[in-house]
Motif scaffolding. Structure first.
Motif: not given
Length: 212
Positions: A95-109, A134-145
């Motif tokens: 199997g595969v686990l992709i650890y996505v950096q830049g997703h901290e706090g659902r993408g808010i940092g 004033g931030l998105p509820i979920d700003a994550r993007d999965y294109h890199s994954a």
């Protein structure tokens, strides 16, 4: 065509560049650590165990969470999910686990996440805390994954996730979801309200909370 649409229409492999592939022994088992740079210059990593196949690969796309993954925060379930996913992949044999950096706090940092956590301690839930900042509820993007999976030769996955939106985004970027595999961890007094908000306001599939 906007710049974001142009990026979205790139071939999936074009959004990531493979940089290194090396053996990584862990307490869960031995993996290949495959390192990438994505289109923003962010470093990403996939942990690959065993001989993965093109179709139906057991996969976890795990969002970076310093507080949960590293410090063992009980506010969220992230660290427990990371451990459980790695164990499940090793038990499966591949199997595969992709650890996505830049997703901290659902993408808010990280710092914004800490501010949101403070607001949650003051009574807001995780959704309203982000909105109050004033931030998105979920700003994550999965294109890199999706690009990493394409580079690894994976076309469809059995996705270890409780989040249908994650599955929707991967599908949008060309990765088929053959099964959504629950990754449920027991709640604790600190995480229960947070998890209920995810179930009630963000459509996460968390049936184990019904009796909690």
């Amino acid at each position: 065509m906007t710049a974001s649409e142009a990026v979205e229409n790139l071939p999936h492999r074009a959004v990531v560049e493979r940089v290194v592939d090396t053996r990584l022994p862990t307490r869960h088992g031995t993996f290949r650590a495959v390192g990438y740079l994505d289109r923003t210059g962010t470093e990403q990593v996939a942990l690959v165990h065993g001989e993965i196949t093109e179709l139906g690969t057991l996969t976890r796309v795990h969002s970076e969470c310093l507080t949960g993954d590293v410090f063992g925060s009980t506010h969220c379930e992230c660290g427990d999910q990371l451990d459980a996913a790695l164990d499940r992949i090793v038990e499966e044999g591949a199997g595969v686990l992709i650890y996505v950096q830049g997703h901290e706090g659902r993408g808010i940092g990280l710092l914004a996440k800490l501010k949101a956590m403070r607001l949650q301690d003051e009574g807001l839930d995780t959704v309203d805390a982000n909105v109050a900042l004033g931030l998105p509820i979920d700003a994550r993007d999965y294109h890199s994954a999706a690009g990493i999976l394409a580079d690894l030769g994976v076309r469809s996955v059995r996705l270890l996730s409780n989040n249908p939106e994650k599955a929707n985004q991967l599908t949008r970027y060309g990765i088929r979801i053959s099964e959504l595999v629950p990754l449920l961890v027991p709640p604790n007094p600190e995480s229960l309200r947070y998890l209920r908000t995810k179930a009630e306001r963000m459509d996460h599939l968390l049936p184990h909370l019904s009796g909690a």
